[in-house]
Write a protein that holds these residues in place. Structure first.
Motif, PDB file in Angstrom:
ATOM      1  N   SER A 428       0.855  -1.191   0.000  1.00  0.00           N
ATOM      2  CA  SER A 428       0.000   0.000   0.000  1.00  0.00           C
ATOM      3  C   SER A 428       0.884   1.231   0.000  1.00  0.00           C
ATOM      4  O   SER A 428       1.825   1.348   0.796  1.00  0.00           O
ATOM      5  CB  SER A 428      -0.916   0.016   1.220  1.00  0.00           C
ATOM      6  N   ALA A 429       0.525   2.205  -0.890  1.00  0.00           N
ATOM      7  CA  ALA A 429       1.258   3.473  -0.979  1.00  0.00           C
ATOM      8  C   ALA A 429       0.366   4.601  -0.436  1.00  0.00           C
ATOM      9  O   ALA A 429      -0.777   4.766  -0.863  1.00  0.00           O
ATOM     10  CB  ALA A 429       1.635   3.755  -2.413  1.00  0.00           C
ATOM     11  N   SER A 430       0.861   5.396   0.501  1.00  0.00           N
ATOM     12  CA  SER A 430       0.095   6.499   1.103  1.00  0.00           C
ATOM     13  C   SER A 430       0.956   7.743   1.168  1.00  0.00           C
ATOM     14  O   SER A 430       2.181   7.657   1.221  1.00  0.00           O
ATOM     15  CB  SER A 430      -0.409   6.107   2.496  1.00  0.00           C
ATOM     16  N   GLY A 431       0.260   8.924   1.201  1.00  0.00           N
ATOM     17  CA  GLY A 431       0.956  10.200   1.269  1.00  0.00           C
ATOM     18  C   GLY A 431      -0.008  11.357   1.147  1.00  0.00           C
ATOM     19  O   GLY A 431      -1.222  11.190   0.982  1.00  0.00           O
ATOM     20  N   SER A 432       0.495  12.576   1.213  1.00  0.00           N
ATOM     21  CA  SER A 432      -0.340  13.789   1.122  1.00  0.00           C
ATOM     22  C   SER A 432       0.270  14.737   0.116  1.00  0.00           C
ATOM     23  O   SER A 432       1.486  14.838   0.005  1.00  0.00           O
ATOM     24  CB  SER A 432      -0.473  14.458   2.489  1.00  0.00           C
ATOM     25  N   ILE A 433      -0.622  15.434  -0.597  1.00  0.00           N
ATOM     26  CA  ILE A 433      -0.194  16.443  -1.563  1.00  0.00           C
ATOM     27  C   ILE A 433      -1.007  17.710  -1.334  1.00  0.00           C
ATOM     28  O   ILE A 433      -2.141  17.659  -0.836  1.00  0.00           O
ATOM     29  CB  ILE A 433      -0.377  15.944  -2.993  1.00  0.00           C
ATOM     30  N   VAL A 434      -0.434  18.865  -1.661  1.00  0.00           N
ATOM     31  CA  VAL A 434      -1.094  20.179  -1.522  1.00  0.00           C
ATOM     32  C   VAL A 434      -1.419  20.690  -2.910  1.00  0.00           C
ATOM     33  O   VAL A 434      -0.515  20.813  -3.740  1.00  0.00           O
ATOM     34  CB  VAL A 434      -0.218  21.176  -0.772  1.00  0.00           C
ATOM     35  N   VAL A 435      -2.706  20.996  -3.123  1.00  0.00           N
ATOM     36  CA  VAL A 435      -3.166  21.451  -4.426  1.00  0.00           C
ATOM     37  C   VAL A 435      -3.691  22.872  -4.297  1.00  0.00           C
ATOM     38  O   VAL A 435      -4.639  23.120  -3.534  1.00  0.00           O
ATOM     39  CB  VAL A 435      -4.270  20.532  -4.976  1.00  0.00           C
ATOM     40  N   PRO A 436      -3.120  23.883  -5.007  1.00  0.00           N
ATOM     41  CA  PRO A 436      -3.669  25.266  -4.990  1.00  0.00           C
ATOM     42  C   PRO A 436      -4.891  25.347  -5.902  1.00  0.00           C
ATOM     43  O   PRO A 436      -4.820  24.952  -7.063  1.00  0.00           O
ATOM     44  CB  PRO A 436      -2.507  26.108  -5.499  1.00  0.00           C
ATOM     45  N   ILE A 437      -6.033  25.846  -5.376  1.00  0.00           N
ATOM     46  CA  ILE A 437      -7.285  25.924  -6.122  1.00  0.00           C
ATOM     47  C   ILE A 437      -7.803  27.372  -6.049  1.00  0.00           C
ATOM     48  O   ILE A 437      -7.818  27.971  -4.973  1.00  0.00           O
ATOM     49  CB  ILE A 437      -8.330  24.969  -5.537  1.00  0.00           C
ATOM     50  N   PRO A 438      -8.235  27.980  -7.199  1.00  0.00           N
ATOM     51  CA  PRO A 438      -8.817  29.336  -7.150  1.00  0.00           C
ATOM     52  C   PRO A 438     -10.054  29.366  -6.254  1.00  0.00           C
ATOM     53  O   PRO A 438     -10.868  28.443  -6.272  1.00  0.00           O
ATOM     54  CB  PRO A 438      -9.184  29.627  -8.600  1.00  0.00           C
ATOM     55  N   GLU A 519      -5.607  26.598  -0.762  1.00  0.00           N
ATOM     56  CA  GLU A 519      -4.725  25.439  -0.708  1.00  0.00           C
ATOM     57  C   GLU A 519      -5.480  24.244  -0.149  1.00  0.00           C
ATOM     58  O   GLU A 519      -6.034  24.307   0.936  1.00  0.00           O
ATOM     59  CB  GLU A 519      -3.499  25.725   0.156  1.00  0.00           C
ATOM     60  N   VAL A 520      -5.430  23.154  -0.932  1.00  0.00           N
ATOM     61  CA  VAL A 520      -6.141  21.945  -0.532  1.00  0.00           C
ATOM     62  C   VAL A 520      -5.114  20.832  -0.338  1.00  0.00           C
ATOM     63  O   VAL A 520      -4.341  20.532  -1.251  1.00  0.00           O
ATOM     64  CB  VAL A 520      -7.200  21.525  -1.575  1.00  0.00           C
ATOM     65  N   THR A 521      -5.042  20.198   0.797  1.00  0.00           N
ATOM     66  CA  THR A 521      -4.147  19.087   1.097  1.00  0.00           C
ATOM     67  C   THR A 521      -4.889  17.771   0.855  1.00  0.00           C
ATOM     68  O   THR A 521      -5.967  17.547   1.423  1.00  0.00           O
ATOM     69  CB  THR A 521      -3.646  19.123   2.529  1.00  0.00           C
ATOM     70  N   VAL A 522      -4.288  16.904   0.008  1.00  0.00           N
ATOM     71  CA  VAL A 522      -4.939  15.645  -0.367  1.00  0.00           C
ATOM     72  C   VAL A 522      -4.148  14.483   0.259  1.00  0.00           C
ATOM     73  O   VAL A 522      -2.952  14.341   0.022  1.00  0.00           O
ATOM     74  CB  VAL A 522      -4.993  15.477  -1.893  1.00  0.00           C
ATOM     75  N   GLU A 523      -4.759  13.621   1.061  1.00  0.00           N
ATOM     76  CA  GLU A 523      -4.165  12.414   1.643  1.00  0.00           C
ATOM     77  C   GLU A 523      -4.531  11.211   0.746  1.00  0.00           C
ATOM     78  O   GLU A 523      -5.705  10.920   0.551  1.00  0.00           O
ATOM     79  CB  GLU A 523      -4.687  12.176   3.066  1.00  0.00           C
ATOM     80  N   VAL A 524      -3.518  10.528   0.193  1.00  0.00           N
ATOM     81  CA  VAL A 524      -3.743   9.455  -0.778  1.00  0.00           C
ATOM     82  C   VAL A 524      -3.201   8.132  -0.216  1.00  0.00           C
ATOM     83  O   VAL A 524      -2.094   8.087   0.310  1.00  0.00           O
ATOM     84  CB  VAL A 524      -3.057   9.761  -2.123  1.00  0.00           C
ATOM     85  N   GLU A 525      -3.942   7.020  -0.380  1.00  0.00           N
ATOM     86  CA  GLU A 525      -3.513   5.659  -0.005  1.00  0.00           C
ATOM     87  C   GLU A 525      -4.037   4.681  -1.042  1.00  0.00           C
ATOM     88  O   GLU A 525      -5.246   4.482  -1.182  1.00  0.00           O
ATOM     89  CB  GLU A 525      -4.034   5.295   1.376  1.00  0.00           C
ATOM     90  N   LEU A 526      -3.098   4.052  -1.845  1.00  0.00           N
ATOM     91  CA  LEU A 526      -3.474   3.172  -2.950  1.00  0.00           C
ATOM     92  C   LEU A 526      -2.689   1.847  -2.860  1.00  0.00           C
ATOM     93  O   LEU A 526      -1.539   1.842  -2.441  1.00  0.00           O
ATOM     94  CB  LEU A 526      -3.169   3.831  -4.311  1.00  0.00           C
ATOM     95  N   PRO A 527      -3.295   0.711  -3.295  1.00  0.00           N
ATOM     96  CA  PRO A 527      -2.551  -0.551  -3.362  1.00  0.00           C
ATOM     97  C   PRO A 527      -1.655  -0.599  -4.605  1.00  0.00           C
ATOM     98  O   PRO A 527      -2.043  -0.134  -5.665  1.00  0.00           O
ATOM     99  CB  PRO A 527      -3.659  -1.604  -3.431  1.00  0.00           C
ATOM    100  N   VAL A 528      -0.441  -1.216  -4.482  1.00  0.00           N
ATOM    101  CA  VAL A 528       0.518  -1.329  -5.581  1.00  0.00           C
ATOM    102  C   VAL A 528       0.893  -2.813  -5.749  1.00  0.00           C
ATOM    103  O   VAL A 528       1.229  -3.479  -4.762  1.00  0.00           O
ATOM    104  CB  VAL A 528       1.783  -0.496  -5.318  1.00  0.00           C
ATOM    105  N   ILE A 529       0.851  -3.351  -6.992  1.00  0.00           N
ATOM    106  CA  ILE A 529       1.196  -4.743  -7.310  1.00  0.00           C
ATOM    107  C   ILE A 529       2.256  -4.751  -8.418  1.00  0.00           C
ATOM    108  O   ILE A 529       2.098  -4.071  -9.427  1.00  0.00           O
ATOM    109  CB  ILE A 529      -0.041  -5.538  -7.762  1.00  0.00           C
ATOM    110  N   TRP A 530       3.348  -5.571  -8.243  1.00  0.00           N
ATOM    111  CA  TRP A 530       4.406  -5.681  -9.254  1.00  0.00           C
ATOM    112  C   TRP A 530       5.067  -7.065  -9.168  1.00  0.00           C
ATOM    113  O   TRP A 530       4.840  -7.819  -8.232  1.00  0.00           O
ATOM    114  CB  TRP A 530       5.442  -4.574  -9.049  1.00  0.00           C
ATOM    115  N   THR A 531       5.874  -7.395 -10.215  1.00  0.00           N
ATOM    116  CA  THR A 531       6.626  -8.665 -10.247  1.00  0.00           C
ATOM    117  C   THR A 531       8.121  -8.381 -10.256  1.00  0.00           C
ATOM    118  O   THR A 531       8.572  -7.364 -10.799  1.00  0.00           O
ATOM    119  CB  THR A 531       6.267  -9.500 -11.495  1.00  0.00           C
ATOM    120  N   GLU A 532       8.866  -9.302  -9.670  1.00  0.00           N
ATOM    121  CA  GLU A 532      10.319  -9.161  -9.610  1.00  0.00           C
ATOM    122  C   GLU A 532      10.960 -10.549  -9.512  1.00  0.00           C
ATOM    123  O   GLU A 532      10.272 -11.558  -9.293  1.00  0.00           O
ATOM    124  CB  GLU A 532      10.737  -8.316  -8.408  1.00  0.00           C
ATOM    125  N   ASP A 533      12.330 -10.620  -9.737  1.00  0.00           N
ATOM    126  CA  ASP A 533      13.044 -11.887  -9.615  1.00  0.00           C
ATOM    127  C   ASP A 533      12.974 -12.420  -8.201  1.00  0.00           C
ATOM    128  O   ASP A 533      13.120 -11.654  -7.229  1.00  0.00           O
ATOM    129  CB  ASP A 533      14.514 -11.715 -10.010  1.00  0.00           C
TER     130      ASP A 533
END
Length: 674
Positions: A428-438, A519-533
């Motif tokens: 799971s990937a999570s974090g926050s971003i700030v978005v400027p909105i008129p 200014e709008v702060t966005v908190e994001v949490e998404l699942p991530v799937i990948w393959t590796e050796d």
């Protein structure tokens, strides 16, 4: 014996005889110089030949006959290099005529001039085979080798192809072992003669002839025909042969059922190195069958002479101290021109011969390669590529032996190209971003608008008292409050895959128009799937003399790429005088590995040790097993695999296998296995 008439045989045994000698010299330039009996200096001429050494009977010999004569001649000696000299014996028979017997053709090797005479020494065509032989890849039967030698050296063959191929080993496919002692075509004839159980000589017509020891007498030599004679009190006979196998470094012994005679040592014959043990046994058995005809009394005698006698002729002697019931054989003779003829048969005494082991031990005959205290090292390199997977694969096999109880060390190294299996990972990937909105325009004191959640978002408006209004894609907030908060759900194909929480602050007043940004702060949490050796695990198994070594099992864990596998194992208390086999097996889980040809090297070193060949006739069969289902899902295993047989024998072999019907478990129902 040279074929002569009955009248000749009667005349040659008379107390008196009338004869004379003639000859002819032919130079390389074609000039011919005949000479008569009167041209030969009395007592100077001789012909000597032999098919054995001075001590015992031999097989495969290629001795050259020698001729010497002194002539009253004025021929220029410088023209006689390589000239051909022919001699003829003429005997008067009944009726008054003379019967001619050729005595051979010789090539001049020395020509010396005295004041009145010309001294010649010459040898027969056997010396022509003293040419360098480079046919190390030669393969064929005995006739093919003989034809090759005769064509290369300019000598005709007396025996026909049918005669050679009709001999016991005449049709066997032979091949020259790469590491051999062959230097000339004469050496090739020697080894072929051994395989055929005979010896070679140049006959009276100048042709190469293979002769065998016989058991049928061709002539009786009476006491009145001998000037002197000496006979042994034993009979030379052979009941066994011994052949050294250079590849396995063993002395292979083959004897008759009643083995109480001499043993013929064939040495290291390159033509007897290839093939299975059964093939070599058959070849040596045929040689022994020919050699068993030797049942001769050694003798040495000076006789009145019979120029028709040849090497290999079987004789009987009567009169005097001779035993007329016993046979003997001419292994060498010297015929004097105008004089006596000396005959001889050599042989060993079976009672005085050194006793030899009759057991065909696997370690007997190490060819004296073991030296006490000397460290020996014997190496291994794979001659074929390997694929290492779930089934274990033998990648190293070394056979060795020790003369004494000792300890040795095994070292090995393999370059393995690993392909690890791919594995799936998730997080799971999570974090926050700030978005400027008129900022939006306030409509009343009761409500305000701000751009809210993005595409697919769902906004909830909140007033200062905490109640909310629903809106899609918008965020409501009362004008004049310190801030608003929005919560949205991120949708993908109708399913919630994450949450977005936004908070912001308005720049407007009640009933006024906002002219800035928010200014709008966005908190994001998404699942991530990948393959590796993944990680490939390789398991090493050591095996000594078919027993798996359980105390030490190395394991390595690798990712994809090339890796070096280093191996080591000490072998203590090595039992002497037996052949040992050390094997290394590899198997891999979580991937596959490839070892290229030459990518695997190993060695075993220690004191008082000698290596044996990697293959002694044992065929190892390995089969892979795959699953299949029967009927309603009963899981069974079916045997499927390929069999490979590698031998040093240059003949094609075939193998077939069938299982027929088998029973499964307690059901007792037969089914066919293909």
């Amino acid at each position: 014996m040279y074929p002569v008439s009955e009248a000749f045989l009667r005349a040659v045994q008379e107390n008196t005889r009338r004869y004379y000698w003639t000859g002819r010299i032919t130079t390389k330039g074609g000039a011919v110089y005949p000479f008569g009996y009167e041209d030969i200096v009395k007592g100077s001429g001789y012909i000597s030949a032999q098919c054995c050494g001075s001590a015992e009977i031999e097989l495969g010999t290629v001795y050259a006959a020698e001729m010497g004569v002194t002539l009253f001649s004025q021929v220029d000696r410088y023209t006689l290099d390589g000239a051909k000299v022919e001699l003829f014996y003429h005997l008067r028979v009944e009726g008054g005529g003379f019967e001619e017997v050729p005595m051979g053709s010789f090539e001049v090797s020395e020509a010396n001039r005295t004041a009145h005479c010309l001294e010649l020494k010459a040898y027969d065509y056997m010396l022509r085979f003293e040419k360098s032989f480079n046919g190390f890849e030669a393969v064929g039967n005995a006739w093919d080798f003989l034809e090759l030698c005769c064509k290369a050296c300019g000598v005709e063959m007396e025996n026909t192809q049918g005669e050679i191929e009709g001999m016991p080993n005449g049709r066997e496919l032979l091949s020259i072992y790469p590491e051999n002692d062959i230097g000339t075509y004469r050496d090739v004839l020697f080894f072929v003669g051994q395989v055929l159980g005979g010896f070679f000589c140049i006959n009276r017509r100048g042709r190469l002839e293979l002769r065998k020891y016989g058991a049928e007498p061709v002539l009786e030599v009476q006491g009145r025909h001998r000037f002197s004679s000496s006979f042994s009190d034993f009979i030379t006979r052979y009941t066994a042969v011994s052949s050294t196998n250079l590849r396995t470094q063993t002395a292979e012994y083959y004897g008759l059922e009643v083995d109480d005679g001499l043993t013929m040592n064939l040495g290291v014959n390159p033509l007897l190195q290839f093939g299975l043990e059964e093939t070599r046994r058959q070849l040596c058995g045929n040689i022994l069958a020919d050699l068993a005809a030797v049942n001769y009394v050694p003798f040495d005698s000076s006789t009145i002479g019979n120029p028709a006698l040849d090497l290999g002729d079987v004789l009987t002697f009567t009169g005097g101290q001779a035993d007329g019931e016993q046979m003997t054989c001419i292994t060498s003779f010297q015929c004097r021109i105008g004089g006596r003829q000396s005959l001889k048969c050599v042989g060993k005494n079976p009672r005085l011969a050194q006793a030899k082991s009759k057991n065909d031990k696997n370690i007997s005959g190490l060819l004296n390669q073991i030296e006490a205290g000397k460290v020996g090292i014997h190496t291994f390199t794979n001659a074929s590529a390997y694929v290492v997977a779930e089934d274990r694969v033998r990648v190293i096999s070394i056979e060795f032996a020790a003369k004494e109880e000792t300890h040795v060390q095994f070292f090995g190294q393999a370059v393995v190209d690993v392909r690890a299996a791919q594995v799936e990972r998730s997080a799971s990937a999570s974090g926050s971003i700030v978005v400027p909105i008129p900022a939006g325009t306030g409509g009343s004191e009761d409500s305000g608008e701000v751009d809210g959640a993005g595409d697919g978002g769902y906004g909830v408006g909140a007033d200062s008292g905490g109640s909310g209004e629903e809106g899609r894609g918008r965020i409501g907030e009362k004008t004049g409050t310190s801030g608003g908060k929005a919560v949205g759900a991120v949708l993908e194909n109708g399913e919630s895959v994450g949450a977005v929480e936004m908070s912001g602050k308005s720049a407007g007043d009640d009933g006024g128009t906002g002219g800035g940004t928010e200014e709008v702060t966005v908190e994001v949490e998404l699942p991530v799937i990948w393959t590796e050796d993944g990680q490939a695990v390789v398991y090493v198994t050591y095996e000594l003399n078919d027993s798996e070594i359980l105390a030490h099992r190395p394991v390595e864990t690798w990712g994809s790429g090339k890796h070096i596998l280093s191996l080591y194992y000490p072998i203590d208390s090595l039992v002497p005088n037996i052949t040992n086999t050390f094997n290394v097996y590899l198997r891999m889980e979580g991937g596959t590995g490839e070892i290229e040809t030459g990518g695997c090297i190993a060695s075993i070193s220690g004191q008082g040790m000698a290596a044996a060949a990697a293959w002694d006739g044992t065929v190892t069969v390995e089969e892979s097993v795959g699953r299949f289902a029967l009927g309603g899902g009963l899981g069974m295993k079916v045997f499927a695999g390929d069999m490979g047989i590698e031998t040093m024998e240059l003949v094609q072999k075939s193998y077939g296998d069938s299982m027929g019907k088998v029973l499964i478990g307690a059901f007792g129902k037969p089914f066919e296995v293909g």
